[in-house]
Design an enzyme around this catalytic site. Sequence first.
Site, short mmCIF file in Angstrom:
data_model
loop_
_atom_site.label_atom_id
_atom_site.label_comp_id
_atom_site.label_asym_id
_atom_site.label_seq_id
_atom_site.Cartn_x
_atom_site.Cartn_y
_atom_site.Cartn_z
CG ASP A 67 48.42 26.25 12.87
OD1 ASP A 67 49.38 26.27 13.18
OD2 ASP A 67 47.32 26.61 13.75
CG ASN A 136 37.62 30.94 18.98
OD1 ASN A 136 38.75 30.01 19.18
ND2 ASN A 136 37.33 31.30 17.52
CG HIS A 138 41.42 28.48 17.74
ND1 HIS A 138 41.01 29.89 17.27
CD2 HIS A 138 42.45 28.40 17.89
CE1 HIS A 138 42.15 30.51 17.46
NE2 HIS A 138 43.23 29.58 17.70
CD GLU A 143 39.00 30.15 14.19
OE1 GLU A 143 38.89 30.17 15.34
OE2 GLU A 143 39.35 31.29 13.86
C1 GLP Z 1 46.81 30.71 17.00
C2 GLP Z 1 47.27 29.34 16.62
C3 GLP Z 1 47.09 28.32 17.71
C4 GLP Z 1 47.34 28.68 19.12
C5 GLP Z 1 46.35 30.10 19.39
C6 GLP Z 1 46.69 30.57 20.72
O1 GLP Z 1 45.51 30.85 16.30
N1 GLP Z 1 47.05 28.92 15.41
O2 GLP Z 1 47.77 27.23 17.29
O3 GLP Z 1 47.20 28.08 20.07
O4 GLP Z 1 46.89 31.04 18.42
O5 GLP Z 1 47.76 31.65 20.84
P1 GLP Z 1 48.39 32.41 22.00
O6 GLP Z 1 49.26 30.92 22.58
O7 GLP Z 1 49.05 33.27 21.16
O8 GLP Z 1 47.13 32.60 22.76
#
Ligand code: GLP
Length: 239
Positions: A67, A136, A138, A143
């Site tokens: 993404d 959440n 995702h 989402e």
């Molecule tokens: C973002 C990314 C996700 C990732 C998520 C969790 O939203 N788009 O791909 O998994 O964050 O992030 P973190 O690993 O910093 O908790």
Amino acid sequence: MEIIKCRDYDAMSIRAAQIFEEVVNAKPDCVLGLATGSTPLGLYKKLIEDHKAGKIDFSRCTSVNLDEYVGLGENDDQSYRYFMNTNLFDHINIDKAKTFVPNGLESDAYRACRDYEDILEKVGPQDIQVLGLGENGHIAFNEPETYFPKETHCVDLTESTIEANARFFENPDKVPRHAYSMGIGSIFRAKKIILLASGVKKSRALAEALYGPIIPQLPASILQLHSDVVVVCDDAALK
Ligand code: GLP
């Protein structure tokens, strides 16, 4: 689904790197599906170390990222392209021309998403796809929704994701409100998926993803249906 519970974050990262390296060593021209966020940082650090120690060669690999924020380009230090360059690509021998991230600077969402799907189609399925987990539930930027988006699409980020990701920005107002994200179908093309989760903040989402009903309100729950998912997590994330 295989679940590997590790002592802590470092042990999780080392275990994930082993799985990753098995795939790359077995197929040197493989397609890597990569993720951003703080969770895979330890994995990337270990891959860099092992590359420097001569244990892994990325020269024939291609990569696709999950993404990108809409409006941010590679020179923006909050873009996911910048993240990948600085946390992995600049330190290994991958050919940057063969690393792909959705184009956050393309303002025509239809074109940005279609172009990315074309790239995914052209480079072929990910041999291994790394996923983090949102608080959440995702995955990538899919989402909680009323359906599972299939292809790369433009997402309105939820308030909870904007809040969770605000820690990386100067202030919460600077967090982009939209992102281009692979869909569940694009993720599911991967032959193997590693889902990483660390820390107590992920424990509710992880438990629901692994043992709850498969519903688009908890996007990661769909992973129960993929034929080769390895969950690598730490004690805190999986009580
Ligand atoms: C973002 C990314 C996700 C990732 C998520 C969790 O939203 N788009 O791909 O998994 O964050 O992030 P973190 O690993 O910093 O908790």
